[in-house]
Design an enzyme around this catalytic site. Structure first.
Site, PDB file in Angstrom:
ATOM      1  N   ASN A   1       0.890  -1.068  -0.031  1.00  0.00           N
ATOM      2  CA  ASN A   1       0.137  -0.206  -0.065  1.00  0.00           C
ATOM      3  C   ASN A   1       0.791   1.352  -0.020  1.00  0.00           C
ATOM      4  O   ASN A   1       1.609   1.585   1.050  1.00  0.00           O
ATOM      5  CB  ASN A   1      -1.005   0.001   1.348  1.00  0.00           C
ATOM      6  CG  ASN A   1      -1.792   1.147   1.289  1.00  0.00           C
ATOM      7  OD1 ASN A   1      -1.758   2.019   0.510  1.00  0.00           O
ATOM      8  ND2 ASN A   1      -2.630   1.245   2.442  1.00  0.00           N
TER       9      ASN A   1
ATOM     10  N   LYS B   1      -0.031   4.234  -0.211  1.00  0.00           N
ATOM     11  CA  LYS B   1      -0.730   5.583   0.373  1.00  0.00           C
ATOM     12  C   LYS B   1      -0.388   6.670  -0.295  1.00  0.00           C
ATOM     13  O   LYS B   1      -0.277   6.498  -1.951  1.00  0.00           O
ATOM     14  CB  LYS B   1      -0.270   5.528   2.025  1.00  0.00           C
ATOM     15  CG  LYS B   1      -0.319   4.269   2.706  1.00  0.00           C
ATOM     16  CD  LYS B   1      -0.254   4.532   4.157  1.00  0.00           C
ATOM     17  CE  LYS B   1      -0.204   3.124   5.021  1.00  0.00           C
ATOM     18  NZ  LYS B   1      -0.075   3.137   6.268  1.00  0.00           N
TER      19      LYS B   1
ATOM     20  N   HIS C   1      -9.422   0.846   5.394  1.00  0.00           N
ATOM     21  CA  HIS C   1      -8.135   1.208   5.962  1.00  0.00           C
ATOM     22  C   HIS C   1      -8.563   2.090   7.055  1.00  0.00           C
ATOM     23  O   HIS C   1      -9.211   3.223   7.157  1.00  0.00           O
ATOM     24  CB  HIS C   1      -7.281   1.691   4.969  1.00  0.00           C
ATOM     25  CG  HIS C   1      -5.781   1.724   5.652  1.00  0.00           C
ATOM     26  ND1 HIS C   1      -5.175   2.725   6.374  1.00  0.00           N
ATOM     27  CD2 HIS C   1      -4.715   0.828   5.179  1.00  0.00           C
ATOM     28  CE1 HIS C   1      -4.087   2.353   6.702  1.00  0.00           C
ATOM     29  NE2 HIS C   1      -3.772   1.440   5.945  1.00  0.00           N
TER      30      HIS C   1
ATOM     31  N   GLU D   1      -6.876   4.572   8.128  1.00  0.00           N
ATOM     32  CA  GLU D   1      -6.568   5.774   7.870  1.00  0.00           C
ATOM     33  C   GLU D   1      -7.593   6.551   7.284  1.00  0.00           C
ATOM     34  O   GLU D   1      -8.044   7.800   7.441  1.00  0.00           O
ATOM     35  CB  GLU D   1      -5.212   6.198   6.903  1.00  0.00           C
ATOM     36  CG  GLU D   1      -4.097   5.867   7.866  1.00  0.00           C
ATOM     37  CD  GLU D   1      -2.843   5.384   7.007  1.00  0.00           C
ATOM     38  OE1 GLU D   1      -2.864   5.409   5.771  1.00  0.00           O
ATOM     39  OE2 GLU D   1      -1.976   4.864   7.486  1.00  0.00           O
TER      40      GLU D   1
ATOM     41  N   GLU E   1      -4.888  -5.022  10.769  1.00  0.00           N
ATOM     42  CA  GLU E   1      -3.652  -4.016  10.855  1.00  0.00           C
ATOM     43  C   GLU E   1      -4.287  -3.363  12.280  1.00  0.00           C
ATOM     44  O   GLU E   1      -4.896  -2.389  12.252  1.00  0.00           O
ATOM     45  CB  GLU E   1      -4.012  -2.996   9.723  1.00  0.00           C
ATOM     46  CG  GLU E   1      -3.601  -3.396   8.440  1.00  0.00           C
ATOM     47  CD  GLU E   1      -3.287  -2.539   7.526  1.00  0.00           C
ATOM     48  OE1 GLU E   1      -2.179  -2.651   6.804  1.00  0.00           O
ATOM     49  OE2 GLU E   1      -3.775  -1.272   7.255  1.00  0.00           O
TER      50      GLU E   1
ATOM     51  N   GLY F   1       2.794   2.282  10.902  1.00  0.00           N
ATOM     52  CA  GLY F   1       3.772   3.303  10.778  1.00  0.00           C
ATOM     53  C   GLY F   1       4.497   3.883  11.835  1.00  0.00           C
ATOM     54  O   GLY F   1       4.946   5.119  11.736  1.00  0.00           O
TER      55      GLY F   1
ATOM     56  N   SER G   1       3.866  -2.267  10.335  1.00  0.00           N
ATOM     57  CA  SER G   1       5.113  -2.117  10.395  1.00  0.00           C
ATOM     58  C   SER G   1       6.002  -3.296  10.378  1.00  0.00           C
ATOM     59  O   SER G   1       6.618  -3.932  10.848  1.00  0.00           O
ATOM     60  CB  SER G   1       5.697  -1.619  12.040  1.00  0.00           C
ATOM     61  OG  SER G   1       5.208  -0.284  12.225  1.00  0.00           O
TER      62      SER G   1
HETATM   63  P1  13P Z   1       3.217   0.396   7.694  1.00  0.00           P
HETATM   64  O1  13P Z   1       3.907  -0.888   7.216  1.00  0.00           O
HETATM   65  O2  13P Z   1       3.826   1.646   7.293  1.00  0.00           O
HETATM   66  O3  13P Z   1       2.993   0.351   9.178  1.00  0.00           O
HETATM   67  O4  13P Z   1       1.871   0.527   6.882  1.00  0.00           O
HETATM   68  C1  13P Z   1       0.943  -0.560   7.153  1.00  0.00           C
HETATM   69  C2  13P Z   1      -0.407  -0.046   6.626  1.00  0.00           C
HETATM   70  O5  13P Z   1      -0.912   0.916   6.895  1.00  0.00           O
HETATM   71  C3  13P Z   1      -0.618  -0.886   5.090  1.00  0.00           C
HETATM   72  O6  13P Z   1      -1.974  -0.718   4.694  1.00  0.00           O
END
Ligand code: 13P
Length: 250
Positions: free
Chosen positions: A9, A11, A95, A97, A167, A173, A213
Site C-alpha cells: 500500500n 498510500k 483502511h 486511515e 492491521e 507506521g 510495521s
Molecule cells: P506500515 O507498514 O507503514 O506500518 O503501514 C501499514 C499499512 O497501513 C498498510 O496498509
C-alpha cells in the site's frame, strides 16, 4: 481461495514517474513467483501500473479505496467501476486511515464492499484495534464488532471473495509491530469467528494478511504463523529491496 499474498500500500507516496521506476525495480528484483504481489498505488497511477504488470501472473494491482456509490455528482470521487476499467483487480476498503481521516463508518463500508464486488474487484478489507483498546484488553471485541457490522453482512458467496487484513492501528507506521504471538492470536480469533458465521470450509479458505510495521526483519516470523497468509505493507513497500525481501519471507 487462500493464498500467499504480499500487498504494498503506497498510500499518498510517489509521483507517477517515481512509481513506474519503483515498479521496474520490483519486477527485476522479484524472485518468488509463488507469492501474489499486489501493488496499491495512488489512483492516478493505476492505469499505467496495471499496463506494466498485465503480463505477469504473480502481480496484480489494487486501488486504495473506492466510493460507496456507482456514479453521480460526487466531485473528486472514484467509483469501483472506474477502478476496474483501469485493469486493477483489487481494492483496499476500510483502511484505518480512511476510517479516521475520512470518517468512514461500517454502513459506508458495507456499501463500498457491495460496489467493489459488483464491479468484480476483490476487496482487501482492513480491521484492527487502537492502542487504547489493546491496552484495555478489548481488542478482540473490537475485531468482532468490525467483522459483524460490515463483512458479516455479506452472503457466503460474496464473503468468500474477500481478503481480510488485520492491521492494529498502533502498529501502523510506528515501528511497533505486533509480536507474532499477538498477531497469530488475532488471526486465529478472526478465523474462529468466520467459522462460527460461515462454517469451516469458508474460514479455512479465507486469506488473512497482517499489516503494521511489517518489514524485511520481522516478516519471516509473522508469515510462519499458522493463520497469517501474508502482509499488507506500507512504508517497506516503497523500497524495492525491502518489499522483495518481504515477498521472500515465506
Ligand atoms: P506500515 O507498514 O507503514 O506500518 O503501514 C501499514 C499499512 O497501513 C498498510 O496498509
Amino acid at each position: 481461495m487462500r493464498r500467499k499474498i504480499v500487498a504494498g500500500n503506497w498510500k499518498m507516496n510517489k509521483t507517477l514517474s517515481q512509481g513506474l521506476d519503483l515498479i521496474e525495480e520490483i519486477i527485476s528484483a522479484s524472485s518468488n513467483s509463488s507469492v501474489l504481489k499486489i501493488i496499491a498505488p495512488p489512483f492516478t497511477h493505476l492505469t499505467a501500473v496495471a499496463e506494466k504488470l498485465k503480463s505477469k501472473t504473480d502481480f496484480a494491482v489494487a486501488a486504495q479505496d473506492c466510493h460507496h456509490l456507482n456514479s453521480g455528482a460526487y466531485t473528486g470521487e472514484i467509483s469501483a467501476d472506474m477502478i476496474a476499467s483501469t485493469g486493477a483487480q483489487y481494492v483496499i476498503i476500510g483502511h484505518s486511515e480512511r476510517r479516521l481521516y475520512a470518517g468512514e463508518t461500517d454502513e459506508i463500508l458495507i456499501q463500498k464492499l457491495n460496489c467493489a464486488l459488483a464491479s468484480n474487484l476483490t476487496p482487501i478489507f482492513c480491521i484492527g484495534e487502537s492502542i487504547e483498546e489493546r491496552n484495555a484488553n478489548t481488542h478482540l471485541e473490537k475485531i468482532r464488532a468490525q467483522l459483524k457490522e460490515a463483512l458479516f453482512q455479506l452472503s457466503p458467496t460474496d464473503f468468500e471473495k474477500v481478503i481480510i487484513a488485520y492491521e492494529p492501528v498502533w502498529a501502523i507506521g510506528t515501528g511497533l509491530t505486533a509480536t507474532s504471538y499477538q498477531a497469530q492470536g488475532v488471526h486465529d480469533y478472526i478465523r474462529t469467528e468466520i467459522n462460527k458465521k460461515y462454517g469451516k470450509g469458508i474460514s479455512e479458505n479465507v486469506t488473512i494478511l497482517y499489516g503494521g510495521s511489517c518489514n524485511a526483519q520481522n516478516a519471516k516470523e509473522l508469515f510462519s504463523c499458522a493463520d497469517i497468509d501474508g502482509g499488507l505493507i506500507g512504508g517497506a513497500s516503497l523500497k524495492a529491496d525491502d518489499y522483495t525481501a518481504i515477498t521472500n519471507s515465506f
